[in-house]
Design an enzyme around this catalytic site. Structure first.
Site, mmCIF file in Angstrom:
data_model
loop_
_atom_site.group_PDB
_atom_site.id
_atom_site.type_symbol
_atom_site.label_atom_id
_atom_site.label_comp_id
_atom_site.label_asym_id
_atom_site.label_seq_id
_atom_site.Cartn_x
_atom_site.Cartn_y
_atom_site.Cartn_z
ATOM 1 N N GLU A 156 0.833 -1.196 0.000
ATOM 2 C CA GLU A 156 0.000 0.000 0.000
ATOM 3 C C GLU A 156 0.873 1.253 0.000
ATOM 4 O O GLU A 156 1.862 1.317 0.707
ATOM 5 C CB GLU A 156 -0.869 -0.032 1.266
ATOM 6 C CG GLU A 156 -1.970 0.959 1.231
ATOM 7 C CD GLU A 156 -2.701 0.903 -0.080
ATOM 8 O OE1 GLU A 156 -3.509 0.008 -0.280
ATOM 9 O OE2 GLU A 156 -2.453 1.779 -0.940
ATOM 10 N N ASN A 213 9.672 3.825 0.252
ATOM 11 C CA ASN A 213 9.643 4.674 1.445
ATOM 12 C C ASN A 213 11.052 5.082 1.863
ATOM 13 O O ASN A 213 11.270 6.226 2.282
ATOM 14 C CB ASN A 213 8.911 3.957 2.586
ATOM 15 C CG ASN A 213 7.402 4.119 2.458
ATOM 16 O OD1 ASN A 213 6.934 4.909 1.636
ATOM 17 N ND2 ASN A 213 6.656 3.383 3.228
ATOM 18 N N LEU A 255 11.097 17.664 -1.350
ATOM 19 C CA LEU A 255 12.284 18.499 -1.188
ATOM 20 C C LEU A 255 11.982 19.644 -0.234
ATOM 21 O O LEU A 255 12.587 20.704 -0.319
ATOM 22 C CB LEU A 255 12.727 19.058 -2.534
ATOM 23 C CG LEU A 255 13.560 18.139 -3.439
ATOM 24 C CD1 LEU A 255 14.023 18.880 -4.672
ATOM 25 C CD2 LEU A 255 14.764 17.571 -2.686
ATOM 26 N N GLY A 258 12.762 20.748 6.680
ATOM 27 C CA GLY A 258 12.006 21.013 7.901
ATOM 28 C C GLY A 258 12.628 20.328 9.092
ATOM 29 O O GLY A 258 13.827 20.033 9.092
ATOM 30 N N CYS A 265 5.006 5.204 8.659
ATOM 31 C CA CYS A 265 5.717 4.413 7.648
ATOM 32 C C CYS A 265 7.203 4.707 7.551
ATOM 33 O O CYS A 265 8.014 3.782 7.635
ATOM 34 C CB CYS A 265 5.086 4.646 6.280
ATOM 35 S SG CYS A 265 3.565 3.725 6.069
ATOM 36 N N LYS A 325 2.153 15.340 10.501
ATOM 37 C CA LYS A 325 1.958 16.201 9.324
ATOM 38 C C LYS A 325 0.514 16.700 9.355
ATOM 39 O O LYS A 325 -0.283 16.187 10.147
ATOM 40 C CB LYS A 325 2.268 15.438 8.032
ATOM 41 C CG LYS A 325 1.289 14.330 7.697
ATOM 42 C CD LYS A 325 1.601 13.764 6.325
ATOM 43 C CE LYS A 325 0.461 12.896 5.843
ATOM 44 N NZ LYS A 325 0.663 12.354 4.522
HETATM 45 C C1 UDX Z 1 4.255 7.774 3.559
HETATM 46 C C2 UDX Z 1 4.403 7.495 2.058
HETATM 47 O O1 UDX Z 1 4.402 8.738 1.350
HETATM 48 C C3 UDX Z 1 3.295 6.577 1.579
HETATM 49 O O2 UDX Z 1 3.469 6.252 0.209
HETATM 50 C C4 UDX Z 1 3.345 5.304 2.415
HETATM 51 O O3 UDX Z 1 2.326 4.413 2.059
HETATM 52 C C5 UDX Z 1 3.224 5.626 3.893
HETATM 53 O O4 UDX Z 1 4.252 6.543 4.264
HETATM 54 P P1 UDX Z 1 2.758 9.310 5.116
HETATM 55 O O5 UDX Z 1 3.552 8.731 6.248
HETATM 56 O O6 UDX Z 1 1.290 9.368 5.233
HETATM 57 O O7 UDX Z 1 3.056 8.490 3.772
HETATM 58 O O8 UDX Z 1 3.274 10.807 4.911
HETATM 59 P P2 UDX Z 1 4.119 11.665 3.859
HETATM 60 O O9 UDX Z 1 3.238 12.690 3.273
HETATM 61 O O10 UDX Z 1 4.870 10.807 2.936
HETATM 62 O O11 UDX Z 1 5.105 12.438 4.861
HETATM 63 C C6 UDX Z 1 5.961 11.729 5.752
HETATM 64 C C7 UDX Z 1 6.776 12.665 6.606
HETATM 65 O O12 UDX Z 1 7.748 13.335 5.835
HETATM 66 C C8 UDX Z 1 5.989 13.775 7.302
HETATM 67 O O13 UDX Z 1 6.447 13.910 8.633
HETATM 68 C C9 UDX Z 1 6.278 15.024 6.509
HETATM 69 O O14 UDX Z 1 6.185 16.191 7.276
HETATM 70 C C10 UDX Z 1 7.708 14.734 6.065
HETATM 71 N N1 UDX Z 1 8.090 15.424 4.817
HETATM 72 C C11 UDX Z 1 7.484 15.099 3.640
HETATM 73 C C12 UDX Z 1 9.105 16.381 4.839
HETATM 74 O O15 UDX Z 1 9.676 16.678 5.890
HETATM 75 N N2 UDX Z 1 9.464 16.981 3.662
HETATM 76 C C13 UDX Z 1 8.885 16.681 2.466
HETATM 77 O O16 UDX Z 1 9.283 17.271 1.455
HETATM 78 C C14 UDX Z 1 7.856 15.712 2.457
#
Ligand code: UDX
Length: 442
Positions: A156, A213, A255, A258, A265, A325
Protein backbone atom coordinates in the site's frame (compact mmCIF):
# COMPACT_ATOMS: atom_id res chain seq x y z
CA UNK A 1 -20.08 -12.39 -11.43
CA UNK A 2 -18.03 -9.58 -12.97
CA UNK A 3 -14.45 -9.48 -11.67
CA UNK A 4 -14.49 -5.95 -10.24
CA UNK A 5 -17.56 -6.77 -8.17
CA UNK A 6 -16.21 -9.85 -6.43
CA UNK A 7 -16.64 -9.72 -2.65
CA UNK A 8 -13.48 -9.35 -0.60
CA UNK A 9 -12.41 -9.65 3.02
CA UNK A 10 -10.27 -7.02 4.73
CA UNK A 11 -8.63 -8.04 7.98
CA UNK A 12 -7.61 -5.11 10.16
CA UNK A 13 -9.59 -1.86 10.18
CA UNK A 14 -6.82 0.69 10.74
CA UNK A 15 -5.83 3.37 8.24
CA UNK A 16 -4.87 1.00 5.46
CA UNK A 17 -7.63 -1.55 6.06
CA UNK A 18 -10.47 0.90 6.33
CA UNK A 19 -9.43 2.98 3.31
CA UNK A 20 -8.89 -0.19 1.25
CA UNK A 21 -12.27 -1.54 2.34
CA UNK A 22 -14.11 1.71 1.57
CA UNK A 23 -12.28 2.05 -1.75
CA UNK A 24 -13.20 -1.42 -2.98
CA UNK A 25 -16.78 -0.95 -1.74
CA UNK A 26 -16.88 2.25 -3.80
CA UNK A 27 -15.74 0.23 -6.81
CA UNK A 28 -18.69 -2.11 -6.27
CA UNK A 29 -17.43 -4.97 -4.09
CA UNK A 30 -19.12 -6.27 -0.99
CA UNK A 31 -16.43 -5.95 1.66
CA UNK A 32 -16.27 -8.01 4.85
CA UNK A 33 -14.18 -6.05 7.34
CA UNK A 34 -12.76 -8.07 10.22
CA UNK A 35 -11.04 -6.81 13.37
CA UNK A 36 -10.31 -8.51 16.69
CA UNK A 37 -11.12 -5.25 18.49
CA UNK A 38 -14.82 -5.75 19.31
CA UNK A 39 -15.20 -2.16 20.45
CA UNK A 40 -13.87 -0.84 17.16
CA UNK A 41 -16.20 -3.10 15.18
CA UNK A 42 -19.16 -1.95 17.29
CA UNK A 43 -18.26 1.69 16.56
CA UNK A 44 -17.86 1.01 12.85
CA UNK A 45 -21.23 -0.77 12.79
CA UNK A 46 -22.72 2.36 14.36
CA UNK A 47 -21.25 4.43 11.55
CA UNK A 48 -18.45 5.91 13.64
CA UNK A 49 -15.00 6.21 12.01
CA UNK A 50 -12.25 5.68 14.60
CA UNK A 51 -9.58 7.68 12.73
CA UNK A 52 -9.41 11.14 11.20
CA UNK A 53 -8.89 10.89 7.47
CA UNK A 54 -10.43 13.45 5.09
CA UNK A 55 -13.22 11.97 2.94
CA UNK A 56 -13.18 8.55 4.63
CA UNK A 57 -16.32 8.97 6.73
CA UNK A 58 -18.24 10.12 3.66
CA UNK A 59 -16.99 7.19 1.59
CA UNK A 60 -17.87 4.64 4.27
CA UNK A 61 -21.33 6.21 4.68
CA UNK A 62 -21.96 6.23 0.93
CA UNK A 63 -21.09 2.52 0.70
CA UNK A 64 -22.50 1.33 4.02
CA UNK A 65 -24.77 -1.20 2.30
CA UNK A 66 -21.72 -2.97 0.89
CA UNK A 67 -19.52 -2.75 4.00
CA UNK A 68 -20.01 -5.48 6.61
CA UNK A 69 -18.19 -5.42 9.95
CA UNK A 70 -17.43 -8.42 12.14
CA UNK A 71 -14.93 -9.82 14.63
CA UNK A 72 -15.13 -13.30 13.06
CA UNK A 73 -12.75 -14.15 10.25
CA UNK A 74 -15.20 -16.94 9.29
CA UNK A 75 -17.65 -14.27 8.07
CA UNK A 76 -15.08 -13.18 5.48
CA UNK A 77 -14.00 -16.72 4.60
CA UNK A 78 -17.61 -17.73 3.96
CA UNK A 79 -18.22 -14.98 1.42
CA UNK A 80 -14.92 -13.84 -0.07
CA UNK A 81 -11.98 -15.58 -1.72
CA UNK A 82 -9.51 -12.70 -1.47
CA UNK A 83 -8.62 -11.79 2.11
CA UNK A 84 -6.69 -8.52 2.28
CA UNK A 85 -4.46 -8.43 5.37
CA UNK A 86 -4.02 -4.91 6.75
CA UNK A 87 -2.85 -5.41 10.31
CA UNK A 88 -0.06 -3.49 12.05
CA UNK A 89 3.61 -4.48 11.70
CA UNK A 90 5.30 -2.13 14.21
CA UNK A 91 9.05 -2.21 14.79
CA UNK A 92 10.46 -4.43 17.55
CA UNK A 93 13.35 -3.46 19.82
CA UNK A 94 15.72 -5.19 17.39
CA UNK A 95 14.46 -3.07 14.48
CA UNK A 96 12.79 -6.04 12.77
CA UNK A 97 9.12 -5.73 11.85
CA UNK A 98 6.82 -7.34 14.44
CA UNK A 99 4.82 -9.85 12.40
CA UNK A 100 2.83 -11.26 15.32
CA UNK A 101 -0.44 -9.68 14.11
CA UNK A 102 0.14 -11.10 10.62
CA UNK A 103 0.76 -14.59 12.02
CA UNK A 104 -2.28 -14.22 14.31
CA UNK A 105 -4.37 -13.87 11.13
CA UNK A 106 -2.79 -17.02 9.68
CA UNK A 107 -3.49 -18.79 12.98
CA UNK A 108 -7.09 -17.57 13.03
CA UNK A 109 -7.94 -19.21 9.72
CA UNK A 110 -9.50 -22.48 10.85
CA UNK A 111 -8.05 -25.53 9.04
CA UNK A 112 -10.71 -26.85 6.74
CA UNK A 113 -12.70 -23.62 6.52
CA UNK A 114 -10.45 -22.03 3.92
CA UNK A 115 -10.43 -23.60 0.48
CA UNK A 116 -7.25 -24.00 -1.52
CA UNK A 117 -6.77 -24.55 -5.24
CA UNK A 118 -8.45 -22.83 -8.19
CA UNK A 119 -11.69 -22.11 -6.33
CA UNK A 120 -10.02 -21.39 -3.02
CA UNK A 121 -8.91 -18.50 -0.85
CA UNK A 122 -5.89 -16.23 -1.01
CA UNK A 123 -4.21 -13.95 1.51
CA UNK A 124 -3.43 -10.58 -0.06
CA UNK A 125 -0.78 -8.81 2.03
CA UNK A 126 -1.29 -5.05 2.38
CA UNK A 127 0.70 -4.76 5.61
CA UNK A 128 4.35 -3.83 5.09
CA UNK A 129 6.42 -6.95 5.66
CA UNK A 130 10.06 -7.91 5.02
CA UNK A 131 10.93 -9.59 1.76
CA UNK A 132 10.57 -13.35 2.30
CA UNK A 133 7.45 -13.12 4.49
CA UNK A 134 5.23 -14.54 1.74
CA UNK A 135 7.34 -17.67 1.48
CA UNK A 136 7.36 -18.10 5.29
CA UNK A 137 3.60 -17.69 5.54
CA UNK A 138 2.97 -20.25 2.81
CA UNK A 139 5.19 -22.69 4.71
CA UNK A 140 3.26 -22.11 7.94
CA UNK A 141 -0.09 -22.51 6.18
CA UNK A 142 1.04 -25.85 4.77
CA UNK A 143 2.37 -27.00 8.18
CA UNK A 144 -1.00 -26.18 9.72
CA UNK A 145 -2.82 -28.22 7.11
CA UNK A 146 -4.28 -25.14 5.42
CA UNK A 147 -3.22 -26.40 2.03
CA UNK A 148 -3.44 -24.61 -1.26
CA UNK A 149 -4.16 -21.12 0.07
CA UNK A 150 -2.57 -18.66 -2.30
CA UNK A 151 -0.51 -15.64 -1.29
CA UNK A 152 -0.29 -12.27 -3.00
CA UNK A 153 1.78 -9.25 -2.02
CA UNK A 154 -0.03 -5.99 -2.77
CA UNK A 155 1.78 -3.21 -0.90
CA UNK A 156 0.00 0.00 0.00
CA UNK A 157 1.30 3.48 -0.87
CA UNK A 158 -1.46 5.58 0.74
CA UNK A 159 -0.43 8.87 2.33
CA UNK A 160 -2.24 9.84 5.48
CA UNK A 161 -4.35 12.92 4.90
CA UNK A 162 -4.91 12.05 1.23
CA UNK A 163 -5.44 8.30 1.56
CA UNK A 164 -8.89 8.23 -0.07
CA UNK A 165 -7.66 10.17 -3.10
CA UNK A 166 -4.50 8.02 -3.25
CA UNK A 167 -6.60 4.85 -3.27
CA UNK A 168 -8.84 6.06 -6.11
CA UNK A 169 -5.98 7.43 -8.26
CA UNK A 170 -2.78 5.57 -7.38
CA UNK A 171 0.55 6.35 -9.09
CA UNK A 172 0.90 2.60 -9.53
CA UNK A 173 -0.47 -0.72 -8.34
CA UNK A 174 2.13 -3.34 -7.39
CA UNK A 175 1.07 -6.98 -7.29
CA UNK A 176 3.44 -9.86 -6.54
CA UNK A 177 2.35 -13.48 -6.81
CA UNK A 178 3.46 -17.02 -7.61
CA UNK A 179 1.74 -17.04 -11.01
CA UNK A 180 -1.50 -18.56 -9.69
CA UNK A 181 -5.14 -17.42 -10.03
CA UNK A 182 -4.98 -15.11 -7.02
CA UNK A 183 -2.63 -12.51 -8.52
CA UNK A 184 -4.81 -12.23 -11.60
CA UNK A 185 -7.90 -11.84 -9.40
CA UNK A 186 -6.27 -8.91 -7.58
CA UNK A 187 -5.22 -7.38 -10.93
CA UNK A 188 -8.88 -7.55 -12.04
CA UNK A 189 -10.06 -6.00 -8.80
CA UNK A 190 -7.83 -2.96 -9.38
CA UNK A 191 -8.58 -2.75 -13.13
CA UNK A 192 -11.28 -0.02 -12.87
CA UNK A 193 -8.67 2.38 -11.42
CA UNK A 194 -6.71 2.19 -14.68
CA UNK A 195 -3.39 2.67 -12.86
CA UNK A 196 0.05 1.67 -14.12
CA UNK A 197 0.59 -1.93 -12.99
CA UNK A 198 3.75 -3.69 -11.85
CA UNK A 199 2.89 -7.39 -11.83
CA UNK A 200 5.88 -9.24 -10.41
CA UNK A 201 7.07 -11.89 -7.97
CA UNK A 202 6.28 -11.71 -4.25
CA UNK A 203 9.77 -10.79 -2.94
CA UNK A 204 10.12 -7.95 -5.46
CA UNK A 205 6.69 -6.52 -4.61
CA UNK A 206 7.59 -6.58 -0.92
CA UNK A 207 10.84 -4.77 -1.68
CA UNK A 208 9.15 -2.08 -3.84
CA UNK A 209 7.33 -0.85 -0.77
CA UNK A 210 10.35 -0.74 1.54
CA UNK A 211 12.60 0.77 -1.13
CA UNK A 212 10.03 3.44 -2.10
CA UNK A 213 9.64 4.67 1.44
CA UNK A 214 13.39 4.53 2.11
CA UNK A 215 14.00 6.51 -1.08
CA UNK A 216 11.53 9.25 -0.10
CA UNK A 217 12.95 9.40 3.43
CA UNK A 218 16.45 9.70 1.95
CA UNK A 219 15.28 12.61 -0.21
CA UNK A 220 13.97 14.40 2.89
CA UNK A 221 17.14 13.82 4.94
CA UNK A 222 19.18 14.97 1.94
CA UNK A 223 17.34 18.28 1.58
CA UNK A 224 17.50 18.74 5.36
CA UNK A 225 21.29 18.43 5.24
CA UNK A 226 21.38 20.85 2.30
CA UNK A 227 19.28 23.21 4.45
CA UNK A 228 21.79 22.98 7.28
CA UNK A 229 24.62 23.80 4.86
CA UNK A 230 22.54 26.70 3.45
CA UNK A 231 22.45 28.19 6.94
CA UNK A 232 26.24 28.16 7.00
CA UNK A 233 26.64 29.64 3.53
CA UNK A 234 23.81 32.17 3.42
CA UNK A 235 21.76 30.36 0.76
CA UNK A 236 17.99 29.88 1.03
CA UNK A 237 17.03 26.19 0.81
CA UNK A 238 13.57 27.05 -0.54
CA UNK A 239 15.20 28.70 -3.56
CA UNK A 240 17.71 25.87 -3.83
CA UNK A 241 14.93 23.23 -3.79
CA UNK A 242 13.02 25.21 -6.44
CA UNK A 243 16.05 25.22 -8.67
CA UNK A 244 16.79 21.54 -8.09
CA UNK A 245 13.19 20.42 -8.55
CA UNK A 246 12.94 21.86 -12.04
CA UNK A 247 15.30 19.12 -13.14
CA UNK A 248 12.92 16.42 -14.35
CA UNK A 249 15.16 13.74 -12.94
CA UNK A 250 14.93 15.23 -9.43
CA UNK A 251 11.41 16.70 -9.30
CA UNK A 252 9.92 19.08 -6.73
CA UNK A 253 8.26 16.58 -4.42
CA UNK A 254 9.77 15.68 -1.03
CA UNK A 255 12.28 18.50 -1.19
CA UNK A 256 10.69 20.47 1.61
CA UNK A 257 13.26 20.99 4.33
CA UNK A 258 12.01 21.01 7.90
CA UNK A 259 12.29 19.47 11.33
CA UNK A 260 12.25 15.88 10.16
CA UNK A 261 9.93 13.15 8.96
CA UNK A 262 7.66 11.08 11.18
CA UNK A 263 4.53 9.01 10.78
CA UNK A 264 3.58 5.38 10.65
CA UNK A 265 5.72 4.41 7.65
CA UNK A 266 8.98 6.25 7.02
CA UNK A 267 10.73 5.72 10.38
CA UNK A 268 9.49 2.12 10.58
CA UNK A 269 10.22 1.13 6.99
CA UNK A 270 13.67 2.74 6.86
CA UNK A 271 14.58 0.82 10.02
CA UNK A 272 13.02 -2.39 8.73
CA UNK A 273 14.97 -2.20 5.46
CA UNK A 274 18.21 -1.45 7.32
CA UNK A 275 17.52 -4.40 9.63
CA UNK A 276 16.53 -6.70 6.75
CA UNK A 277 19.79 -5.89 4.99
CA UNK A 278 21.73 -6.38 8.23
CA UNK A 279 20.11 -9.76 8.88
CA UNK A 280 21.37 -10.86 5.47
CA UNK A 281 24.88 -9.61 6.26
CA UNK A 282 24.69 -6.33 4.35
CA UNK A 283 25.49 -3.04 6.10
CA UNK A 284 23.18 -0.42 4.56
CA UNK A 285 25.32 2.65 5.33
CA UNK A 286 23.15 5.22 3.60
CA UNK A 287 20.07 4.36 5.65
CA UNK A 288 22.01 4.73 8.90
CA UNK A 289 22.78 8.30 7.87
CA UNK A 290 19.17 8.98 6.83
CA UNK A 291 17.96 7.94 10.29
CA UNK A 292 20.65 9.89 12.16
CA UNK A 293 20.09 13.06 10.13
CA UNK A 294 16.38 12.84 10.90
CA UNK A 295 16.92 12.45 14.64
CA UNK A 296 19.27 15.46 14.70
CA UNK A 297 16.85 17.49 12.57
CA UNK A 298 14.06 17.04 15.09
CA UNK A 299 16.33 18.72 17.66
CA UNK A 300 17.36 21.59 15.41
CA UNK A 301 14.73 23.91 16.88
CA UNK A 302 16.43 23.62 20.27
CA UNK A 303 19.75 24.98 18.99
CA UNK A 304 17.94 27.79 17.19
CA UNK A 305 16.09 28.74 20.37
CA UNK A 306 19.35 28.69 22.32
CA UNK A 307 21.01 30.88 19.69
CA UNK A 308 18.27 33.51 20.03
CA UNK A 309 17.36 33.24 23.70
CA UNK A 310 20.57 32.12 25.40
CA UNK A 311 18.97 29.67 27.81
CA UNK A 312 15.65 27.82 27.88
CA UNK A 313 15.21 27.85 31.65
CA UNK A 314 11.86 29.49 32.39
CA UNK A 315 11.34 30.40 28.74
CA UNK A 316 7.77 30.09 27.40
CA UNK A 317 7.60 28.22 24.07
CA UNK A 318 4.45 27.77 21.98
CA UNK A 319 4.25 24.77 19.64
CA UNK A 320 1.78 25.15 16.77
CA UNK A 321 0.83 21.68 15.55
CA UNK A 322 1.57 18.27 17.05
CA UNK A 323 0.58 15.70 14.41
CA UNK A 324 3.43 14.31 12.27
CA UNK A 325 1.96 16.20 9.32
CA UNK A 326 -1.22 18.20 8.58
CA UNK A 327 -4.65 16.63 7.94
CA UNK A 328 -4.13 13.71 10.28
CA UNK A 329 -4.41 13.05 14.00
CA UNK A 330 -1.54 10.58 13.81
CA UNK A 331 1.17 11.25 16.38
CA UNK A 332 3.44 8.30 15.55
CA UNK A 333 7.09 9.43 15.55
CA UNK A 334 5.95 13.06 15.32
CA UNK A 335 8.72 15.64 15.74
CA UNK A 336 6.55 17.29 18.42
CA UNK A 337 7.18 14.33 20.76
CA UNK A 338 10.95 14.85 20.73
CA UNK A 339 10.63 18.64 20.79
CA UNK A 340 8.21 18.93 23.70
CA UNK A 341 10.29 16.50 25.78
CA UNK A 342 13.60 18.23 24.99
CA UNK A 343 12.19 21.69 25.69
CA UNK A 344 10.89 20.62 29.08
CA UNK A 345 14.12 18.84 29.92
CA UNK A 346 15.93 22.15 29.28
CA UNK A 347 13.55 23.99 31.63
CA UNK A 348 11.11 25.61 29.17
CA UNK A 349 7.35 25.99 29.76
CA UNK A 350 5.49 24.61 26.77
CA UNK A 351 2.05 25.57 25.45
CA UNK A 352 0.75 23.54 22.52
CA UNK A 353 -2.17 23.53 20.11
CA UNK A 354 -3.21 21.16 17.33
CA UNK A 355 -6.58 21.46 15.59
CA UNK A 356 -7.15 17.68 15.42
CA UNK A 357 -4.46 15.64 17.19
CA UNK A 358 -5.00 16.86 20.77
CA UNK A 359 -6.82 13.70 21.89
CA UNK A 360 -4.03 11.45 20.58
CA UNK A 361 -1.36 13.82 21.89
CA UNK A 362 -2.70 14.03 25.45
CA UNK A 363 -1.74 10.41 26.14
CA UNK A 364 1.78 10.91 24.74
CA UNK A 365 2.87 14.39 25.76
CA UNK A 366 2.99 15.18 29.46
CA UNK A 367 3.63 18.39 31.36
CA UNK A 368 2.56 20.82 28.62
CA UNK A 369 -0.45 23.15 28.55
CA UNK A 370 -2.99 22.24 25.84
CA UNK A 371 -4.35 25.56 24.55
CA UNK A 372 -7.77 26.09 23.01
CA UNK A 373 -6.50 27.70 19.80
CA UNK A 374 -3.35 29.13 18.21
CA UNK A 375 -3.71 32.56 19.79
CA UNK A 376 -4.27 31.03 23.22
CA UNK A 377 -1.14 28.91 22.70
CA UNK A 378 0.89 32.04 21.84
CA UNK A 379 -0.20 33.76 25.07
CA UNK A 380 2.90 35.02 26.88
CA UNK A 381 5.26 33.07 24.58
CA UNK A 382 8.88 34.08 24.17
CA UNK A 383 8.97 32.00 20.99
CA UNK A 384 6.38 30.44 18.68
CA UNK A 385 7.43 27.31 16.77
CA UNK A 386 5.52 26.01 13.76
CA UNK A 387 5.76 22.22 14.08
CA UNK A 388 2.96 21.05 11.77
CA UNK A 389 1.90 23.15 8.79
CA UNK A 390 -1.89 23.04 9.28
CA UNK A 391 -3.60 25.49 6.92
CA UNK A 392 -5.07 27.55 9.78
CA UNK A 393 -1.54 28.39 10.99
CA UNK A 394 -0.53 29.58 7.53
CA UNK A 395 -3.48 32.00 7.62
CA UNK A 396 -2.80 33.43 11.09
CA UNK A 397 -2.99 37.17 11.63
CA UNK A 398 0.55 37.75 12.87
CA UNK A 399 -0.29 41.12 14.38
CA UNK A 400 -2.72 39.31 16.69
CA UNK A 401 -0.10 36.67 17.49
CA UNK A 402 2.47 39.40 18.24
CA UNK A 403 0.00 41.11 20.59
CA UNK A 404 -0.29 37.88 22.62
CA UNK A 405 3.42 37.07 22.75
CA UNK A 406 5.85 38.45 25.27
CA UNK A 407 8.84 37.79 22.99
CA UNK A 408 9.37 38.21 19.25
CA UNK A 409 10.75 34.97 17.88
CA UNK A 410 8.87 32.81 15.33
CA UNK A 411 10.62 29.59 14.27
CA UNK A 412 9.08 28.08 11.15
CA UNK A 413 9.92 24.38 11.40
CA UNK A 414 8.32 23.64 8.01
CA UNK A 415 9.31 26.68 5.95
CA UNK A 416 5.59 27.12 5.39
CA UNK A 417 4.83 30.58 6.79
CA UNK A 418 4.88 33.87 4.92
CA UNK A 419 8.15 35.25 6.31
CA UNK A 420 7.32 38.80 5.24
CA UNK A 421 3.91 38.72 6.96
CA UNK A 422 5.55 37.53 10.18
CA UNK A 423 8.29 40.17 9.97
CA UNK A 424 5.75 42.89 9.10
CA UNK A 425 4.09 42.23 12.46
CA UNK A 426 7.35 43.21 14.14
CA UNK A 427 8.36 39.61 14.82
CA UNK A 428 11.64 37.90 14.00
CA UNK A 429 11.19 35.06 11.51
CA UNK A 430 13.55 32.14 11.17
CA UNK A 431 12.99 29.04 9.08
CA UNK A 432 15.07 25.95 8.37
CA UNK A 433 17.95 26.53 5.95
CA UNK A 434 16.94 30.09 5.09
CA UNK A 435 18.77 33.40 5.20
CA UNK A 436 19.04 35.77 8.10
CA UNK A 437 15.68 37.19 9.03
CA UNK A 438 16.86 40.54 10.23
CA UNK A 439 16.95 41.47 6.55
CA UNK A 440 13.36 40.25 6.08
CA UNK A 441 12.11 42.34 8.97
CA UNK A 442 13.85 45.42 7.61
C1 UDX B 1 4.25 7.77 3.56
C2 UDX B 1 4.40 7.49 2.06
O1 UDX B 1 4.40 8.74 1.35
C3 UDX B 1 3.30 6.58 1.58
O2 UDX B 1 3.47 6.25 0.21
C4 UDX B 1 3.34 5.30 2.41
O3 UDX B 1 2.33 4.41 2.06
C5 UDX B 1 3.22 5.63 3.89
O4 UDX B 1 4.25 6.54 4.26
P1 UDX B 1 2.76 9.31 5.12
O5 UDX B 1 3.55 8.73 6.25
O6 UDX B 1 1.29 9.37 5.23
O7 UDX B 1 3.06 8.49 3.77
O8 UDX B 1 3.27 10.81 4.91
P2 UDX B 1 4.12 11.67 3.86
O9 UDX B 1 3.24 12.69 3.27
O10 UDX B 1 4.87 10.81 2.94
O11 UDX B 1 5.10 12.44 4.86
C6 UDX B 1 5.96 11.73 5.75
C7 UDX B 1 6.78 12.67 6.61
O12 UDX B 1 7.75 13.34 5.84
C8 UDX B 1 5.99 13.78 7.30
O13 UDX B 1 6.45 13.91 8.63
C9 UDX B 1 6.28 15.02 6.51
O14 UDX B 1 6.19 16.19 7.28
C10 UDX B 1 7.71 14.73 6.06
N1 UDX B 1 8.09 15.42 4.82
C11 UDX B 1 7.48 15.10 3.64
C12 UDX B 1 9.10 16.38 4.84
O15 UDX B 1 9.68 16.68 5.89
N2 UDX B 1 9.46 16.98 3.66
C13 UDX B 1 8.89 16.68 2.47
O16 UDX B 1 9.28 17.27 1.45
C14 UDX B 1 7.86 15.71 2.46
Amino acid sequence: MSAERQPIGVIGTGYVGLVTAAGFAQLGSDVFCIDIDADKIARLKAGEIPIYEPGLAEMVAANSARMHFSTKIGDALARARLLFVAVGTPPTYSGDADLSAVYAVVEAIPAGSARGGEQGHALVMKSTVPAGTGASIKRVLAEQGKHGLCYVSCPEFLKEGSAVKDFMSPDRVVIGDDGDWAGDAVVELYAPLDAPLVHTDIASAEMVKLASNASLATKISFINEIANVCEETGADVVEVAKGMGLDDRIGHKFLQAGIGFGGSCFPKDVNALKQLAGNSGYHFQLLNAVIEVNELQKRRVISKLLKHLGSLVGVKVCLLGLAFKPNTDDMRDASSLVLSARLQADGAHVRVYDPVAEREARSLIRGVHFATDALDAAQGADAVVLVTEWREFLELDWAQVAARMSGKLVLDGRNALDAHAVAAAGLTYEGIGRGSLTSLSG
